[in-house]
Scaffold this motif. Structure first.
Motif, PDB file in Angstrom:
ATOM      1  N   ALA A 244       0.876  -1.178   0.000  1.00 26.11           N
ATOM      2  CA  ALA A 244       0.000   0.000   0.000  1.00 26.11           C
ATOM      3  C   ALA A 244       0.905   1.217   0.000  1.00 26.11           C
ATOM      4  O   ALA A 244       2.131   1.086   0.080  1.00 26.11           O
ATOM      5  N   GLY A 245       0.326   2.403  -0.087  1.00 24.69           N
ATOM      6  CA  GLY A 245       1.135   3.608  -0.115  1.00 24.69           C
ATOM      7  C   GLY A 245       2.019   3.711   1.120  1.00 24.69           C
ATOM      8  O   GLY A 245       1.520   3.801   2.247  1.00 24.69           O
ATOM      9  N   GLY A 246       3.342   3.681   0.918  1.00 24.66           N
ATOM     10  CA  GLY A 246       4.274   3.788   2.033  1.00 24.66           C
ATOM     11  C   GLY A 246       4.408   2.538   2.872  1.00 24.66           C
ATOM     12  O   GLY A 246       5.010   2.572   3.951  1.00 24.66           O
ATOM     13  N   VAL A 247       3.864   1.413   2.411  1.00 22.34           N
ATOM     14  CA  VAL A 247       3.926   0.141   3.151  1.00 22.34           C
ATOM     15  C   VAL A 247       4.461  -0.932   2.213  1.00 22.34           C
ATOM     16  O   VAL A 247       3.893  -1.155   1.140  1.00 22.34           O
ATOM     17  N   TYR A 248       5.549  -1.607   2.626  1.00 25.51           N
ATOM     18  CA  TYR A 248       6.226  -2.563   1.755  1.00 25.51           C
ATOM     19  C   TYR A 248       6.460  -3.891   2.467  1.00 25.51           C
ATOM     20  O   TYR A 248       6.672  -3.939   3.686  1.00 25.51           O
ATOM     21  N   THR A 249       6.422  -4.965   1.671  1.00 28.10           N
ATOM     22  CA  THR A 249       6.881  -6.271   2.123  1.00 28.10           C
ATOM     23  C   THR A 249       8.364  -6.371   1.807  1.00 28.10           C
ATOM     24  O   THR A 249       8.792  -6.076   0.685  1.00 28.10           O
ATOM     25  N   TYR A 250       9.159  -6.770   2.812  1.00 32.09           N
ATOM     26  CA  TYR A 250      10.592  -6.986   2.580  1.00 32.09           C
ATOM     27  C   TYR A 250      10.777  -8.431   2.146  1.00 32.09           C
ATOM     28  O   TYR A 250      10.562  -9.361   2.923  1.00 32.09           O
ATOM     29  N   MET A 251      11.152  -8.607   0.884  1.00 33.45           N
ATOM     30  CA  MET A 251      11.344  -9.931   0.330  1.00 33.45           C
ATOM     31  C   MET A 251      12.645 -10.534   0.861  1.00 33.45           C
ATOM     32  O   MET A 251      13.477  -9.824   1.452  1.00 33.45           O
ATOM     33  N   PRO A 252      12.853 -11.839   0.674  1.00 34.58           N
ATOM     34  CA  PRO A 252      14.033 -12.488   1.269  1.00 34.58           C
ATOM     35  C   PRO A 252      15.355 -11.793   0.966  1.00 34.58           C
ATOM     36  O   PRO A 252      16.204 -11.665   1.853  1.00 34.58           O
ATOM     37  N   MET A 253      15.545 -11.314  -0.285  1.00 36.47           N
ATOM     38  CA  MET A 253      16.807 -10.660  -0.628  1.00 36.47           C
ATOM     39  C   MET A 253      16.986  -9.370   0.163  1.00 36.47           C
ATOM     40  O   MET A 253      18.065  -9.072   0.677  1.00 36.47           O
ATOM     41  N   GLY A 254      15.908  -8.581   0.275  1.00 38.85           N
ATOM     42  CA  GLY A 254      15.984  -7.335   1.029  1.00 38.85           C
ATOM     43  C   GLY A 254      16.113  -7.566   2.522  1.00 38.85           C
ATOM     44  O   GLY A 254      16.812  -6.812   3.216  1.00 38.85           O
ATOM     45  N   LEU A 255      15.444  -8.591   3.023  1.00 38.46           N
ATOM     46  CA  LEU A 255      15.494  -8.866   4.452  1.00 38.46           C
ATOM     47  C   LEU A 255      16.900  -9.268   4.890  1.00 38.46           C
ATOM     48  O   LEU A 255      17.318  -8.952   6.013  1.00 38.46           O
ATOM     49  N   ARG A 256      17.647  -9.949   4.023  1.00 41.35           N
ATOM     50  CA  ARG A 256      19.026 -10.295   4.370  1.00 41.35           C
ATOM     51  C   ARG A 256      19.854  -9.026   4.621  1.00 41.35           C
ATOM     52  O   ARG A 256      20.687  -8.983   5.522  1.00 41.35           O
TER      53      ARG A 256
ATOM     54  N   ALA B  50      22.416  -6.357  12.716  1.00 35.50           N
ATOM     55  CA  ALA B  50      23.509  -7.019  13.443  1.00 35.50           C
ATOM     56  C   ALA B  50      24.618  -6.025  13.781  1.00 35.50           C
ATOM     57  O   ALA B  50      25.172  -6.040  14.889  1.00 35.50           O
ATOM     58  N   ILE B  51      24.953  -5.151  12.840  1.00 39.79           N
ATOM     59  CA  ILE B  51      25.991  -4.146  13.096  1.00 39.79           C
ATOM     60  C   ILE B  51      25.520  -3.178  14.173  1.00 39.79           C
ATOM     61  O   ILE B  51      26.274  -2.823  15.091  1.00 39.79           O
TER      62      ILE B  51
ATOM     63  N   TYR C 179      27.420   5.845  16.973  1.00 40.61           N
ATOM     64  CA  TYR C 179      26.799   6.060  15.672  1.00 40.61           C
ATOM     65  C   TYR C 179      27.863   6.214  14.584  1.00 40.61           C
ATOM     66  O   TYR C 179      27.701   5.703  13.470  1.00 40.61           O
ATOM     67  N   GLY C 180      28.929   6.929  14.904  1.00 36.41           N
ATOM     68  CA  GLY C 180      30.011   7.057  13.929  1.00 36.41           C
ATOM     69  C   GLY C 180      30.571   5.706  13.540  1.00 36.41           C
ATOM     70  O   GLY C 180      30.833   5.434  12.360  1.00 36.41           O
ATOM     71  N   ARG C 181      30.756   4.823  14.526  1.00 33.94           N
ATOM     72  CA  ARG C 181      31.277   3.481  14.232  1.00 33.94           C
ATOM     73  C   ARG C 181      30.275   2.678  13.407  1.00 33.94           C
ATOM     74  O   ARG C 181      30.668   1.938  12.489  1.00 33.94           O
ATOM     75  N   ILE C 182      28.994   2.799  13.730  1.00 36.42           N
ATOM     76  CA  ILE C 182      27.967   2.064  12.976  1.00 36.42           C
ATOM     77  C   ILE C 182      27.995   2.449  11.509  1.00 36.42           C
ATOM     78  O   ILE C 182      28.050   1.581  10.620  1.00 36.42           O
ATOM     79  N   PHE C 183      27.978   3.737  11.223  1.00 33.96           N
ATOM     80  CA  PHE C 183      27.905   4.167   9.824  1.00 33.96           C
ATOM     81  C   PHE C 183      29.215   3.918   9.081  1.00 33.96           C
ATOM     82  O   PHE C 183      29.192   3.677   7.872  1.00 33.96           O
ATOM     83  N   ASP C 184      30.329   3.936   9.800  1.00 33.66           N
ATOM     84  CA  ASP C 184      31.603   3.537   9.183  1.00 33.66           C
ATOM     85  C   ASP C 184      31.549   2.067   8.767  1.00 33.66           C
ATOM     86  O   ASP C 184      31.952   1.704   7.654  1.00 33.66           O
ATOM     87  N   ARG C 185      31.050   1.218   9.658  1.00 31.72           N
ATOM     88  CA  ARG C 185      30.981  -0.214   9.353  1.00 31.72           C
ATOM     89  C   ARG C 185      29.979  -0.525   8.246  1.00 31.72           C
ATOM     90  O   ARG C 185      30.131  -1.518   7.526  1.00 31.72           O
TER      91      ARG C 185
ATOM     92  N   LYS D 127      30.395  -4.483   1.227  1.00 31.18           N
ATOM     93  CA  LYS D 127      30.433  -5.891   1.631  1.00 31.18           C
ATOM     94  C   LYS D 127      29.679  -6.141   2.936  1.00 31.18           C
ATOM     95  O   LYS D 127      29.031  -7.194   3.108  1.00 31.18           O
ATOM     96  N   SER D 128      29.720  -5.184   3.852  1.00 32.44           N
ATOM     97  CA  SER D 128      29.174  -5.404   5.189  1.00 32.44           C
ATOM     98  C   SER D 128      27.672  -5.643   5.208  1.00 32.44           C
ATOM     99  O   SER D 128      27.157  -6.300   6.113  1.00 32.44           O
ATOM    100  N   ILE D 129      26.945  -5.115   4.220  1.00 31.36           N
ATOM    101  CA  ILE D 129      25.483  -5.285   4.246  1.00 31.36           C
ATOM    102  C   ILE D 129      24.928  -5.863   2.951  1.00 31.36           C
ATOM    103  O   ILE D 129      23.707  -5.864   2.743  1.00 31.36           O
ATOM    104  N   ALA D 130      25.791  -6.354   2.083  1.00 30.79           N
ATOM    105  CA  ALA D 130      25.310  -6.995   0.862  1.00 30.79           C
ATOM    106  C   ALA D 130      24.502  -8.243   1.216  1.00 30.79           C
ATOM    107  O   ALA D 130      24.807  -8.930   2.196  1.00 30.79           O
TER     108      ALA D 130
END
Length: 594
Positions: free
Chosen positions: A36-48, A55-56, A181-187, A490-493
């Motif tokens: 729906a407008g602004g509402v999405y299903t996260y498919m398996p590829m996106g959920l990974r 996790a990070i 937060y700086g470490r999170i976005f760096d990773r 690589k970290s979030i592929a």
């Protein structure tokens, strides 16, 4: 993982309503599907991808000493009424009733619930500092959801809340989160800036946004290349562009300007720079009183009067509404109606000015305008403007008496940096994180108190820290894509490596080599997928280039005859050959550079 055990659902074309790159590529790569407008299903590829982002975040939050819990999506209205936000939050707050007619909300954030937890659990200074966080679904009823998951209505957010005994301790907790937060976005492999920001609906005093730099970003960021200054344009201080006010050199003259209502047109007609003109903006603030008990009008407050304000900024500048709202007396302003303007100025908009108004108005002058001389402004007569206007002679000096001096405008490219160390540049950014020092805004309203070392009861000092979990993949894509598709860090592929065998079902040699390499990489802890589909090479390569896996290993009969495999790095699409016998080690080495 083998592709036959997974779901790969790529599209050749993006849906017509996909507006930005990340939306188009996430749809085409089979990562999300619109419900729906602004509402999405996260498919398996996106959920990974989402799970890797989470996790990070969890790793760095735990490292920073935060404690994970989980608060509910549905929250009782009573808590929001205690904090005052039941009335304040606006239409983005989705209100619902249960079968008994009791009011609830679908949470957009969790300050009220966590404050309720704190007032029950944190009774003594000995229990602090504490920081609680969760990763949970949120809902904000956006009027116009857009840009895919970047401006959706339902989304996942990490929000954390710190609790301290005093301001100094709270600011120390704030710094711990800022650093985390700086470490999170760096990773996460993102190019970002931490910028000073407005606190908005959350409230509080100190505030920083973490902005991913991207041309498609909704937010404008002012930053100084010669220093570490950075701020959201809404908050960036605009210094006066004139060092001092020159002495008057012209007489005040009411000059005909037939049909010229815009500053640009007036400047062209008079043959003066636009920088010599002054723009008049009329605001209104309604004075209200609470409705007394027994009033059946249905209104929460009654308007008992209206104050009209005139704001002056230079003709080439734009009003910063957030700054205007912070001028004493202008909180909750609105733009004046035409009737209000005519009653105070005796003239329609386009020719308004501060001289000889019909009724008194509250005058606020921008810093740059305050240092102007011999300027042009409206004469409160149709088809006329004043030229040669000067402070002290024709108008009271700003900052003296009733004329308010304030920073009212948006900064622009080339403005002096507020830290005095260079000039400002403007770039676009996507907000992916926000940290707030809240102080006692919620603890005072909701009576979250503790007993301090001196035996006295005091409100808890709080901080609030959010990260848009489901917005982060879209932000990463806006930074990293090409004409073939996504280029994930690589970290979030979704997968680090894809093995693409040519003729997997037809060649025993290819199949055996592919399975053997797949097993070696799995043992090595590499997140690998083996594409065991019976697809043509071109279609198979196009899928993985679109999906954006950082490293592709291609195994075919021709290469195996020479004892080699092909390694292709997605970023830049560079290909090298590696011996089959050492392919696993070559993959591990090359992954370090992805």
């Amino acid at each position: 993982m083998k592709s036959s055990q997974f779901l790969i659902s790529t599209l050749k074309e993006a849906p017509a309503d996909a507006e930005v790159v990340s939306h188009r590529l996430m749809m085409r790569a089979g990562m999300i599907k619109r419900l729906a407008g602004g509402v999405y299903t996260y498919m398996p590829m996106g959920l990974r991808v989402i799970r890797k982002v989470e996790a990070i975040i969890r790793d760095e939050m735990d490292r920073a000493g935060a404690i994970e819990l989980l608060m509910p999506v549905i929250q009782p209205a009573e808590l929001w009424q205690e904090s005052g936000r039941w009335e304040q939050y606006g239409p983005e707050l989705l209100r619902v009733k249960d079968r008994h007619g009791r009011d609830f909300i679908v949470q957009p954030t969790s300050e009220e619930v966590i404050t309720d937890v704190a007032r029950q659990e944190l009774r003594s200074y000995r229990q602090m500092p504490k920081n609680f966080y969760h990763i949970q679904t949120k809902f904000r009823d956006e009027r116009r959801p857009r840009f895919g998951v970047m401006r959706g209505r339902e989304f996942t957010m990490k929000d954390a809340y710190s609790f301290d005994r005093d301001r100094d301790s709270a600011l120390a907790s704030y710094q711990v989160m800022f650093d985390a937060y700086g470490r999170i976005f760096d990773r996460l492999g993102l190019a970002f800036r931490a910028v000073a920001a407005d606190t908005g609906a959350i409230g509080g005093s100190a505030s920083h946004e973490f902005q991913v730099i991207a041309a498609t970003g909704e937010d404008a960021i002012a930053w100084c290349p010669e220093s570490d200054y950075a701020a959201n344009v809404e908050l960036a201080e605009a210094l006066p562009l004139l060092a001092a006010r020159a002495a008057p050199a012209q007489a005040l003259t009411c000059t005909p300007t037939p049909g010229k209502a815009r500053c640009e047109d007036v400047a062209e007609l008079l043959g003066v720079p636009l920088e010599r003109t002054v723009k008049s903006l009329v605001l209104a603030v309604d004075e209200r009183e609470p409705v007394k008990d027994g009033d059946d009008s249905g209104a929460a407050a009654r308007i008992i009067g209206t104050k009209v304000w005139l704001l002056l900024i230079r003709g080439d500048h734009e009003l910063n509404e957030i700054k205007a709202g912070k001028v004493p007396g202008l909180a909750g302003f609105r733009f004046a109606t035409e009737a209000e303007i005519v009653s105070h100025f005796g003239c329609l908009p386009g020719y308004l000015g501060p001289i000889a108004t019909v009724r008194p108005v509250h005058l606020v002058v921008d810093r740059t305008v305050a240092n102007m001389s011999d300027f042009v402004c409206g004469a409160n007569q149709i088809d006329h403007h004043y030229t040669g206007v000067n402070w002290g002679r024709d108008l009271p000096v700003p900052g003296e008496g009733a004329v308010v001096l304030a920073d009212l405008r948006n900064v622009v490219e080339g403005d002096p940096s507020p830290d005095g160390r260079g000039r400002l540049s403007i770039q676009r950014g996507i907000e992916v994180g926000h940290v707030f020092y809240l102080g006692t805004k919620y603890s005072s309203a909701m009576n979250a108190v503790f007993v301090d070392e001196d035996g006295k009861s005091k409100p808890i000092e709080m901080g609030c820290y959010g990260i848009g979990v489901t917005r982060l993949p879209a932000a990463a894509i806006e930074q990293r894509y090409d004409d073939k598709g996504i280029v994930w860090p690589k970290s979030i592929a979704p997968f680090e490596v894809v093995i693409t065998p040519l003729g997997y079902l037809r060649s025993e040699n290819v199949r055996s080599a592919a399975i053997a390499l797949y097993d070696q990489l799995m043992v090595a802890g590499i997140d690998v997928i083996l594409d065991d589909r019976d697809e043509r090479p071109g279609a198979m390569f196009a899928d993985w280039e679109l999906i954006g896996v950082p490293l592709r290993v291609t195994i075919g009969e021709r290469g195996l005859k020479d004892g080699q495999v092909e390694l292709t790095v997605r970023r830049g699409m560079s290909t090298t050959l590696a011996p089959l016998a050492g392919a696993a080690q070559a993959v591990k080495d090359l992954l370090q550079t992805c």
